[in-house]
Design a protein around this motif. Sequence first.
Motif, PDB file in Angstrom:
ATOM      1  N   ALA A   1     -13.549 -22.742 -21.759  1.00  0.00           N
ATOM      2  CA  ALA A   1     -14.833 -22.357 -22.359  1.00  0.00           C
ATOM      3  C   ALA A   1     -14.603 -21.499 -23.594  1.00  0.00           C
TER       4      ALA A   1
ATOM      5  N   GLN B   1     -21.876 -27.137 -19.282  1.00  0.00           N
ATOM      6  CA  GLN B   1     -21.002 -27.293 -18.116  1.00  0.00           C
ATOM      7  C   GLN B   1     -20.431 -28.698 -18.002  1.00  0.00           C
TER       8      GLN B   1
ATOM      9  N   ILE C   1     -18.166 -21.467 -12.363  1.00  0.00           N
ATOM     10  CA  ILE C   1     -18.802 -20.766 -13.481  1.00  0.00           C
ATOM     11  C   ILE C   1     -19.763 -19.706 -12.942  1.00  0.00           C
TER      12      ILE C   1
ATOM     13  N   GLU D   1     -19.657 -15.888 -13.905  1.00  0.00           N
ATOM     14  CA  GLU D   1     -20.861 -15.209 -14.386  1.00  0.00           C
ATOM     15  C   GLU D   1     -21.091 -13.918 -13.590  1.00  0.00           C
TER      16      GLU D   1
ATOM     17  N   VAL E   1     -18.839 -14.742 -18.227  1.00  0.00           N
ATOM     18  CA  VAL E   1     -19.598 -15.769 -18.938  1.00  0.00           C
ATOM     19  C   VAL E   1     -21.079 -15.567 -18.650  1.00  0.00           C
TER      20      VAL E   1
ATOM     21  N   ARG F   1     -24.800 -18.093 -18.570  1.00  0.00           N
ATOM     22  CA  ARG F   1     -25.272 -19.486 -18.572  1.00  0.00           C
ATOM     23  C   ARG F   1     -26.748 -19.496 -18.940  1.00  0.00           C
TER      24      ARG F   1
ATOM     25  N   VAL G   1     -22.545 -22.632 -21.467  1.00  0.00           N
ATOM     26  CA  VAL G   1     -21.662 -21.569 -20.988  1.00  0.00           C
ATOM     27  C   VAL G   1     -21.192 -20.773 -22.205  1.00  0.00           C
TER      28      VAL G   1
END
Length: 153
Positions: A47, A58, A76, A80, A85, A87, A99
């Motif tokens: 990413a 994604q 993910i 997060e 990250v 989203r 992302v």
Amino acid sequence: MTRFENGPGESPGFLLWHTTMRWQRSMAAALHPLGLTHVQFVLLASAWWMSAGAPPNQVRLAAQAGTDIKMTSEVIARLEAKGLVTREPDPADARAKIVTVTDAGAELAQRAIAVVEHADAEFFGRADTAAVVTVLRTLGDAEQMPAPGPRGS
């Protein structure tokens, strides 16, 4: 019976299995101090790498990493929760999320890449790296492998 006269030690598949397991243990040990699993590393680093252009969704991230889309979403979500990250819905695809790597995620991705590259160098150090890469690309169906992106230049 087996077609390998001297047993599984001559089977490319069996040897690849054992090599892969050793390599995975090496990666897990290298990444453990950073608080990342190997798949978390691959998705975070991918990413970060892909975000040199527009942040990936994604689906594109899963394709780049060679991971299952559902599993990618679950990993993910864990990244997060760690603040690495964020989203947000992808305006171009209602089923996907964009992302974005946070500053903390970018810093960790870069540290983790250095750690993994060092672990790879130690693991593959006894082999001719160019030959190993050629064999892996051949066996991995190079046509399916993602093209190098902006950070790979």
